[in-house]
Scaffold this active site. Structure first.
Site, short mmCIF file in Angstrom:
data_model
loop_
_atom_site.label_atom_id
_atom_site.label_comp_id
_atom_site.label_asym_id
_atom_site.label_seq_id
_atom_site.Cartn_x
_atom_site.Cartn_y
_atom_site.Cartn_z
CG HIS A 17 60.39 1.12 56.05
ND1 HIS A 17 59.58 2.04 55.42
CD2 HIS A 17 60.12 1.25 57.37
CE1 HIS A 17 58.85 2.68 56.32
NE2 HIS A 17 59.17 2.21 57.51
CG HIS A 140 53.96 7.54 55.97
ND1 HIS A 140 54.03 6.49 56.87
CD2 HIS A 140 52.65 7.77 55.79
CE1 HIS A 140 52.81 6.12 57.21
NE2 HIS A 140 51.94 6.88 56.57
CG HIS A 178 54.86 1.82 54.43
ND1 HIS A 178 54.16 2.86 53.90
CD2 HIS A 178 55.53 2.33 55.48
CE1 HIS A 178 54.40 3.95 54.59
NE2 HIS A 178 55.24 3.65 55.55
CG ASP A 251 56.64 0.07 58.34
OD1 ASP A 251 57.39 0.67 59.13
OD2 ASP A 251 55.48 0.44 58.09
O1 DOR Z 1 52.36 1.31 61.39
C1 DOR Z 1 53.30 2.11 61.42
N1 DOR Z 1 54.14 2.16 62.47
N2 DOR Z 1 53.46 2.92 60.40
C2 DOR Z 1 54.38 3.90 60.42
O2 DOR Z 1 54.47 4.62 59.47
C3 DOR Z 1 55.22 4.11 61.62
C4 DOR Z 1 55.34 2.91 62.41
C5 DOR Z 1 55.90 3.14 63.80
O3 DOR Z 1 56.89 3.86 63.93
O4 DOR Z 1 55.38 2.55 64.74
ZN ZN Z 2 57.78 2.72 58.96
#
Ligand code: DOR
Ligand code: ZN
Length: 350
Positions: A17, A140, A178, A251
């Site tokens: 991810h 998500h 996540h 992430d």
């Molecule tokens: O904290 C996050 N940032 N969560 C997400 O689901 C997307 C990600 C982003 O693309 O910045």
């Molecule tokens: Zn993400």
């Protein structure tokens, strides 16, 4: 008691991810990931989102075009699920060699999710085709209902969206991404082999106190938001349990410093600069460093039906300081996770 090892050699990990962005921002961050991970599942939440196989192929080429020479890295592409996605796009994705999953953002849940899904019922034909062809849905897992407390949005999502989804499409492969709560861990652990879950390093290392340590800490703000300590302990126990349903997904989500340090700061922690080292630190904190290889290098590949990597990386127990900033945009750097702090594992070979 045995001395803890000072070096750790593991099969090269993958990141299941990752946010790479596009253009100059992508060119700035790519080497951090490619220097550590063999492959990464690349998120499609660009502006506009990556909704077709053609767009995914073009994005893949843009990634490969800025890969520093001598680095080997395979971007595993994803499509962004919309209510307008025809089932035929799934046929094309499945026939392609480079699209490996479809990402489900509840509309409004996070960064660039406005084009996401408001009602999953409108995606039934697409999900049915994914179930049939074995293409995983990456979830998500948060409801967007503003009347639900932000700390409860994952748990409510499991009850109101995920459990019905499993009932309607029992063969659909899915990854709860996540995971931040005990409820998320318990849900994944209770399901059959079609369901997996990813865990980030920041959710393994921090609890929600880190958002307010001496003042507001925008660089620790991500979505789903950090949870209380009892949840963090549960996540760490799952990550180090050897249960192959749980695997690594950073992430890592870069944002320019000026957009994080703002009155309405963006969600996302940039962790790719120490993408494997941070996990080593988390696993080591509970004396489970020997469990890192399965979690980081085996279980994700197994879930996706891809071969495991064969080369190795070496980590050394050594303390180094994470820099205050890193290059991102020409006039706006990024602030890496744990900027200025000491980290206790270092990557030796790349
Ligand atoms: O904290 C996050 N940032 N969560 C997400 O689901 C997307 C990600 C982003 O693309 O910045
Ligand atoms: Zn993400």
């Amino acid at each position: 008691m045995q001395n803890p090892p000072s070096q750790l050699k593991i099969i090269r990990p993958d990141d299941w991810h990752l946010h790479l962005r596009d253009g100059p921002a992508m060119a700035s961050v790519l080497a951090d990931t490619a220097g550590r991970f063999g492959r990464a599942i690349v998120m499609p939440n660009l502006k506009p989102p990556v909704t077709t196989v053609l767009q995914a192929e073009a994005y893949r080429q843009r990634i490969l075009a800025v890969l520093p020479s001598g680095m080997r890295f395979e971007p595993l592409m994803t499509l962004y699920l919309t209510e307008a996605m025809p089932a035929s796009e799934i046929d094309a994705a499945s026939a392609s060699e480079f699209v490996h999953a479809v990402k489900f953002y509840p509309a409004g849940a996070t960064t660039n999710s406005a084009a996401g899904v408001s009602n999953l019922k409108n995606c039934s034909a697409t999900l049915e085709r994914m179930e049939k062809l074995g293409l995983p849905l990456l979830v998500h897992g948060e409801v967007t209902d503003q009347s639900v407390d932000i700390f409860d949005r994952e748990a409510v999502f499991i009850d109101t969206v995920l459990i019905p989804l499993r009932r309607d499409f029992p063969g659909l492969k899915l990854v709860l991404e996540h995971i931040t709560t005990r409820q998320g861990i318990d849900f994944v652990a209770s399901q059959d082999a079609a369901v997996g879950g990813t865990l980030t390093a920041h959710h393994l290392l921090l609890n929600r106190n880190a958002l307010f340590a001496g003042g507001v800490r925008p660089h620790n703000f991500c979505l789903p938001v950090l949870k209380r300590e009892s949840h963090r302990k549960h996540l760490l126990a799952a990550a180090t349990s050897g249960n192959p349903k749980f695997f690594l997904g950073t992430d890592s989500a870069p944002h320019a410093k000026s957009t994080k340090e703002a009155a309405c700061g963006c969600a996302g922690c940039y962790t790719a600069h120490a993408g494997i080292e941070l996990y080593a630190q988390a696993f080591d904190s509970v004396g489970a460093i020997e469990k890192l290889e399965g979690f980081a290098s085996f279980y994700g590949a197994d879930f996706y039906g891809l071969p495991r990597n064969t080369d190795q990386i070496t980590l050394e127990r050594a303390t180094w300081q994470i820099p205050a900033t890193a290059h991102y945009l020409p006039d706006d750097p990024l602030v890496p996770f744990m900027a200025g702090e000491l980290i206790t594992w270092r990557l030796l070979n790349r």
